[in-house]
Design an enzyme around this catalytic site. Sequence first.
Site, PDB file in Angstrom:
ATOM      1  N   THR A  96      51.911  63.293 -91.774  1.00 42.48           N
ATOM      2  CA  THR A  96      53.276  63.235 -91.246  1.00 42.48           C
ATOM      3  C   THR A  96      53.284  62.271 -90.067  1.00 42.48           C
ATOM      4  O   THR A  96      52.616  62.529 -89.054  1.00 42.48           O
ATOM      5  CB  THR A  96      53.743  64.621 -90.751  1.00 42.48           C
ATOM      6  OG1 THR A  96      53.643  65.544 -91.831  1.00 42.48           O
ATOM      7  CG2 THR A  96      55.177  64.565 -90.259  1.00 42.48           C
ATOM      8  N   LYS A 171      60.505  64.387 -94.387  1.00 37.26           N
ATOM      9  CA  LYS A 171      59.570  65.338 -93.752  1.00 37.26           C
ATOM     10  C   LYS A 171      59.990  65.667 -92.318  1.00 37.26           C
ATOM     11  O   LYS A 171      59.941  66.818 -91.876  1.00 37.26           O
ATOM     12  CB  LYS A 171      58.166  64.718 -93.772  1.00 37.26           C
ATOM     13  CG  LYS A 171      57.103  65.519 -93.048  1.00 37.26           C
ATOM     14  CD  LYS A 171      56.844  66.861 -93.708  1.00 37.26           C
ATOM     15  CE  LYS A 171      55.880  67.695 -92.896  1.00 37.26           C
ATOM     16  NZ  LYS A 171      55.745  69.058 -93.406  1.00 37.26           N
ATOM     17  N   LYS A 246      54.494  67.374 -82.217  1.00 37.93           N
ATOM     18  CA  LYS A 246      54.519  65.960 -82.664  1.00 37.93           C
ATOM     19  C   LYS A 246      55.720  65.715 -83.577  1.00 37.93           C
ATOM     20  O   LYS A 246      56.473  64.765 -83.382  1.00 37.93           O
ATOM     21  CB  LYS A 246      53.225  65.651 -83.420  1.00 37.93           C
ATOM     22  CG  LYS A 246      53.194  64.284 -84.081  1.00 37.93           C
ATOM     23  CD  LYS A 246      52.104  64.178 -85.160  1.00 37.93           C
ATOM     24  CE  LYS A 246      52.421  64.969 -86.400  1.00 37.93           C
ATOM     25  NZ  LYS A 246      51.641  64.640 -87.582  1.00 37.93           N
TER      26      LYS A 246
HETATM   27  P1  NAD Z   1      43.619  68.353 -89.131  1.00 36.66           P
HETATM   28  O1  NAD Z   1      43.531  67.954 -87.718  1.00 36.66           O
HETATM   29  O2  NAD Z   1      43.097  69.679 -89.562  1.00 36.66           O
HETATM   30  O3  NAD Z   1      42.917  67.241 -90.053  1.00 36.66           O
HETATM   31  C1  NAD Z   1      42.984  65.875 -89.815  1.00 36.66           C
HETATM   32  C2  NAD Z   1      41.610  65.315 -90.059  1.00 36.66           C
HETATM   33  O4  NAD Z   1      41.640  63.891 -89.914  1.00 36.66           O
HETATM   34  C3  NAD Z   1      40.547  65.834 -89.088  1.00 36.66           C
HETATM   35  O5  NAD Z   1      39.506  66.455 -89.831  1.00 36.66           O
HETATM   36  C4  NAD Z   1      40.084  64.579 -88.353  1.00 36.66           C
HETATM   37  O6  NAD Z   1      38.709  64.611 -88.039  1.00 36.66           O
HETATM   38  C5  NAD Z   1      40.392  63.508 -89.372  1.00 36.66           C
HETATM   39  N1  NAD Z   1      40.502  62.159 -88.833  1.00 36.66           N
HETATM   40  C6  NAD Z   1      41.198  61.713 -87.762  1.00 36.66           C
HETATM   41  N2  NAD Z   1      41.081  60.386 -87.637  1.00 36.66           N
HETATM   42  C7  NAD Z   1      40.299  59.970 -88.646  1.00 36.66           C
HETATM   43  C8  NAD Z   1      39.811  58.698 -89.083  1.00 36.66           C
HETATM   44  N3  NAD Z   1      40.099  57.572 -88.415  1.00 36.66           N
HETATM   45  N4  NAD Z   1      39.027  58.655 -90.158  1.00 36.66           N
HETATM   46  C9  NAD Z   1      38.710  59.768 -90.848  1.00 36.66           C
HETATM   47  N5  NAD Z   1      39.140  61.001 -90.506  1.00 36.66           N
HETATM   48  C10 NAD Z   1      39.925  61.089 -89.425  1.00 36.66           C
HETATM   49  O7  NAD Z   1      45.155  68.203 -89.548  1.00 36.66           O
HETATM   50  P2  NAD Z   1      45.912  68.875 -90.786  1.00 36.66           P
HETATM   51  O8  NAD Z   1      46.452  70.199 -90.372  1.00 36.66           O
HETATM   52  O9  NAD Z   1      45.064  68.752 -92.000  1.00 36.66           O
HETATM   53  O10 NAD Z   1      47.177  67.885 -90.893  1.00 36.66           O
HETATM   54  C11 NAD Z   1      47.050  66.566 -91.414  1.00 36.66           C
HETATM   55  C12 NAD Z   1      48.441  65.981 -91.531  1.00 36.66           C
HETATM   56  O11 NAD Z   1      49.231  66.804 -92.407  1.00 36.66           O
HETATM   57  C13 NAD Z   1      49.211  65.903 -90.204  1.00 36.66           C
HETATM   58  O12 NAD Z   1      49.930  64.700 -90.152  1.00 36.66           O
HETATM   59  C14 NAD Z   1      50.136  67.115 -90.268  1.00 36.66           C
HETATM   60  O13 NAD Z   1      51.305  66.909 -89.499  1.00 36.66           O
HETATM   61  C15 NAD Z   1      50.420  67.201 -91.744  1.00 36.66           C
HETATM   62  N6  NAD Z   1      50.750  68.539 -92.235  1.00 36.66           N
HETATM   63  C16 NAD Z   1      50.004  69.616 -91.883  1.00 36.66           C
HETATM   64  C17 NAD Z   1      50.355  70.876 -92.359  1.00 36.66           C
HETATM   65  C18 NAD Z   1      49.557  72.100 -91.996  1.00 36.66           C
HETATM   66  O14 NAD Z   1      50.027  73.210 -92.291  1.00 36.66           O
HETATM   67  N7  NAD Z   1      48.380  71.971 -91.382  1.00 36.66           N
HETATM   68  C19 NAD Z   1      51.461  71.022 -93.203  1.00 36.66           C
HETATM   69  C20 NAD Z   1      52.192  69.895 -93.569  1.00 36.66           C
HETATM   70  C21 NAD Z   1      51.823  68.653 -93.077  1.00 36.66           C
END
Ligand code: NAD
Length: 299
Positions: A96, A171, A246
């Site tokens: 997102t 979104k 965010k």
């Molecule tokens: P998270 O922080 O658990 O996972 C993100 C991952 O990206 C981490 O493991 C981090 O180490 C990795 N990362 C960051 N920079 C990186 C790079 N340069 N190279 C490789 N890996 C990298 O986050 P999440 O909860 O999985 O959310 C991910 C996205 O999905 C966000 O944008 C969030 O807004 C969206 N989202 C999350 C949810 C939820 O319920 N968690 C629901 C809908 C949307």
Amino acid sequence: MARIGFIGLGNMGLPMAENLMKAGHAVTGFDLVKASVGKLAVAGGTAATSVAQACDGAEMVITMLPAGSHVRDAYLGEDGIVASAAAEALLIDSSTIDVETARTIAAAAVAKGLMMVDAPVSGGIAGAQGATLTFMVGGEEAAFARAEPILSAMGKTVVHAGGAGNGQAAKICNNLILGVTMIAVSEAFVLAEKLGLEPQKLFDIASKSSGQCWSLTSYCPVPGPVPTSPANRDYRAGFTAAMMLKDLKLAQDVARATRATSPLGAGAAAVYQAFIDNADGNAGVDFSGIIRFLRESTH
Ligand code: NAD
């Protein structure tokens, strides 16, 4: 079967990648956190040690990263995805992020002859684990047509929202609703407690009344009524309060830019900001943990 590079194996990305493998695809994954890459390997994927390695030979590259800055770096950085992806590769960003960054990256990909869609999701980690996510997709028709079968392996609803960036627009609007409703549901439970009304009773009634919403019936902020909700595991995320803030800020930014009115969105952003500022560690708490903050706040 497709060869897929998957970058970002966090709360959402890892179970999404696992569902691609269950559907028969070969996944090579990369995350900055080595333990997450290890989990993908245990589940049958291939571990990569860099973004470029995850892209090597992949027909599709999917990203699931925290925010716009991470996505920009991963795509546009030296040895990033746009530089490293195979010719003809389809790029799918499910993070997102803001609409402008999504459109900038898509234009850079297209300029290199690559296809790209923004495909953010709704449904939380339960949706990611159960392959029941909703994908909202922005991009050209031909790119959507290629992405749709892959996204269907990770979700049950895939909607083409229009051109590049429109998935992110959908979104951001959706999460404006989510942030506001989570606070509203939490306020109602706190008020019920003060009035001597059992949380389960409020749930039984409101879930069958006009207060019904996802924040109540799928992600209830009190323990008990919805066993899968983070309230039952001391608000371990899930979807962190920092990510909710965010998204609310993204909504406020575009509301200002387009002169749209959003008073409740502004209020929700302020409440999440106060929650995060209130104590170390709150940023990483699930966003439904806002109920604890509201319970402790008194007039
Ligand atoms: P998270 O922080 O658990 O996972 C993100 C991952 O990206 C981490 O493991 C981090 O180490 C990795 N990362 C960051 N920079 C990186 C790079 N340069 N190279 C490789 N890996 C990298 O986050 P999440 O909860 O999985 O959310 C991910 C996205 O999905 C966000 O944008 C969030 O807004 C969206 N989202 C999350 C949810 C939820 O319920 N968690 C629901 C809908 C949307």
